[in-house]
Every structure is written in C-alpha cells, then in structure tokens.
Scaffold this motif. Sequence first.
Motif, PDB file in Angstrom:
ATOM      1  N   ASP A  58       0.839  -1.204   0.000  1.00 54.86           N
ATOM      2  CA  ASP A  58       0.000   0.000   0.000  1.00 54.86           C
ATOM      3  C   ASP A  58       0.873   1.252   0.000  1.00 54.86           C
ATOM      4  O   ASP A  58       0.637   2.196  -0.767  1.00 54.86           O
ATOM      5  N   ILE A  59       1.876   1.256   0.870  1.00 56.79           N
ATOM      6  CA  ILE A  59       2.755   2.421   1.008  1.00 56.79           C
ATOM      7  C   ILE A  59       3.558   2.648  -0.264  1.00 56.79           C
ATOM      8  O   ILE A  59       3.641   3.773  -0.779  1.00 56.79           O
ATOM      9  N   GLN A  60       4.144   1.592  -0.801  1.00 57.64           N
ATOM     10  CA  GLN A  60       4.988   1.724  -1.989  1.00 57.64           C
ATOM     11  C   GLN A  60       4.182   2.119  -3.219  1.00 57.64           C
ATOM     12  O   GLN A  60       4.645   2.922  -4.040  1.00 57.64           O
ATOM     13  N   THR A  61       2.985   1.583  -3.352  1.00 55.60           N
ATOM     14  CA  THR A  61       2.137   1.942  -4.479  1.00 55.60           C
ATOM     15  C   THR A  61       1.766   3.423  -4.417  1.00 55.60           C
ATOM     16  O   THR A  61       1.786   4.138  -5.431  1.00 55.60           O
ATOM     17  N   ARG A  62       1.458   3.891  -3.226  1.00 56.50           N
ATOM     18  CA  ARG A  62       1.106   5.297  -3.058  1.00 56.50           C
ATOM     19  C   ARG A  62       2.302   6.193  -3.366  1.00 56.50           C
ATOM     20  O   ARG A  62       2.161   7.237  -4.022  1.00 56.50           O
ATOM     21  N   VAL A  63       3.486   5.806  -2.904  1.00 58.36           N
ATOM     22  CA  VAL A  63       4.694   6.583  -3.161  1.00 58.36           C
ATOM     23  C   VAL A  63       4.981   6.657  -4.651  1.00 58.36           C
ATOM     24  O   VAL A  63       5.291   7.730  -5.194  1.00 58.36           O
ATOM     25  N   GLN A  64       4.874   5.507  -5.345  1.00 60.33           N
ATOM     26  CA  GLN A  64       5.148   5.498  -6.781  1.00 60.33           C
ATOM     27  C   GLN A  64       4.167   6.382  -7.538  1.00 60.33           C
ATOM     28  O   GLN A  64       4.554   7.109  -8.458  1.00 60.33           O
ATOM     29  N   ARG A  65       2.910   6.363  -7.126  1.00 60.75           N
ATOM     30  CA  ARG A  65       1.899   7.167  -7.807  1.00 60.75           C
ATOM     31  C   ARG A  65       2.192   8.655  -7.647  1.00 60.75           C
ATOM     32  O   ARG A  65       2.106   9.421  -8.616  1.00 60.75           O
ATOM     33  N   THR A  66       2.543   9.053  -6.435  1.00 62.06           N
ATOM     34  CA  THR A  66       2.824  10.476  -6.206  1.00 62.06           C
ATOM     35  C   THR A  66       4.134  10.904  -6.864  1.00 62.06           C
ATOM     36  O   THR A  66       4.235  12.026  -7.370  1.00 62.06           O
ATOM     37  N   LEU A  67       5.116  10.023  -6.875  1.00 57.61           N
ATOM     38  CA  LEU A  67       6.388  10.370  -7.502  1.00 57.61           C
ATOM     39  C   LEU A  67       6.243  10.521  -9.008  1.00 57.61           C
ATOM     40  O   LEU A  67       6.800  11.438  -9.610  1.00 57.61           O
ATOM     41  N   TYR A  68       5.513   9.618  -9.631  1.00 59.56           N
ATOM     42  CA  TYR A  68       5.332   9.725 -11.075  1.00 59.56           C
ATOM     43  C   TYR A  68       4.544  10.975 -11.437  1.00 59.56           C
ATOM     44  O   TYR A  68       4.783  11.597 -12.459  1.00 59.56           O
ATOM     45  N   ALA A  69       3.615  11.353 -10.575  1.00 58.08           N
ATOM     46  CA  ALA A  69       2.853  12.573 -10.831  1.00 58.08           C
ATOM     47  C   ALA A  69       3.746  13.801 -10.741  1.00 58.08           C
ATOM     48  O   ALA A  69       3.653  14.719 -11.551  1.00 58.08           O
ATOM     49  N   SER A  70       4.653  13.806  -9.740  1.00 62.24           N
ATOM     50  CA  SER A  70       5.513  14.977  -9.543  1.00 62.24           C
ATOM     51  C   SER A  70       6.632  15.043 -10.565  1.00 62.24           C
ATOM     52  O   SER A  70       7.078  16.128 -10.938  1.00 62.24           O
TER      53      SER A  70
END
Length: 252
Positions: A58-70
Amino acid sequence: MDPSLNFSDDDDYDVISNPGQRSLESSIAELGRAVVFEPPPTSMALARFETARMTPIDIQTRVQRTLYASTSRPGIQERPQLLVDHRTVRVYLDGSFDAFNAGHALQLRQAKLAFPSVYLAVGVFSDELMKSYGHAPTLPHVERCEVVRHCRWVDEIIPEVPWVVNVEFLEQHKLQYICVEEGITVDPSCDKARLKGYDEMKSIGKVISTRRTIGLMHPARVTTCPPTPTIFLEQLPRTLSSTTVHGSMSNL
C-alpha cells in the motif's frame, strides 16, 4: 583468541566477513534488503489508525503514484525508482520529535517502507535551532535523538540539520528523497521557511508524501508549530466578571 569470538558459516556476520563466491558489495546490498521485523498491530490500533493498516505494498504503491505525478512535469530528468528495482534508496525525514508518539512512529514506518529497500536517515532539530525559530523544546536534544535512534525503522540519526532542506544538504548526505506529511504544504500553521524549502524540493521531484495519522490523542507534527499560549485567569482583563469567565470556560 577467545573461542566465543569465532563465528560459524551460519552466522549473519559471515555474510560480510566470509562472503564466499559473492562480492562484499553484493553481500552488503543483500543485507540492505533485509525485512525489518514488525510485530502485528493490535486490533485497537487497526481499528483506530488507517496508517497502521497500510501494508508495505500500500505504502509503496502510493509513493510510486505520487512520484510519477511529480516527475511528469517539464524540467525533471530523473525518474523515480521502480518497485521492481531493489537498489537501496536513501530517504530523509526530519523534525523535533518532541515528544515522540504513535504519529511519529507511523510516519517513520511509511518512510522506511516507501521502497523495497530503504536507508532511512532522520534529522533531529537541535534545541538552539528550535529556539531560534520560536519553538521551545520540552525535551533536550540528546533525549530526543536517543528516542528516535531506538525506533526500529531508523538507520541513522543526523543530529545537526538545517531548518530548511536544500539540494546542498541532500548531496552532502547522499540523500535521494525527503518525506513530507501530506497536507503540510497547505497548512497555514506550518513554518513558512520550511514550506518554501518543501516547494523547492517538490519542484525537482525529491518529495515523498506520507499519510497523516488521524485519531491521535495529541497529534504529532514532525514540523513543530508554535505552541498555543496558556492564559491564566489572573491574566484576563479586570473588566471580565467571574460570571463571564466561568461561562466562557464552560464552553471550551
């Protein structure tokens, strides 16, 4: 030599000292990917804190989503680490940790589990630094450092850190990302200087967002905000009658 100092081939120490056919670098990298043992949370914590229910995926998926957006914005060349990439990522989080509570621990957990392999460095603001920005620490710096050092998620304590993170600090400590609690950049109570630093780090794709823990008795803020002043009854204007004072206090 003391026989008790002899290690067998099965000892963890020998993964580095006697790596066999593997290189020293590969042995160290393997240790870096070791899973941190985490006792299961209590049923009370699971019911109360959403952040306690978050799994590493859950944590890693959320991090990847926000990083790709930024990092999708123009001017950012470096792409974020992939979940399948097991290289150790150096992550930074700072704060006063005064006093350390469940909110801090759950944020440190998110930082440590942000990638499959993380080296988590934590900066603890000194007493002098906090006072210079108008924050009086409750606990001395040495105690706050010790409390954070004994958290299972932390790999390194950096006792002398700046109030505002910049690129030079990241390069000095070989840090790749910094952790910022979600919503903090739009929180009017957050220190403006730190907000500016966060915005600069976000503009170059170096910010990992962690979810805020809701439901704490005393909400933890890694970025310390000015304390609410205590007003004693004898400090109230003499024009206030006792009836007015008691009436206002009853409504608090």
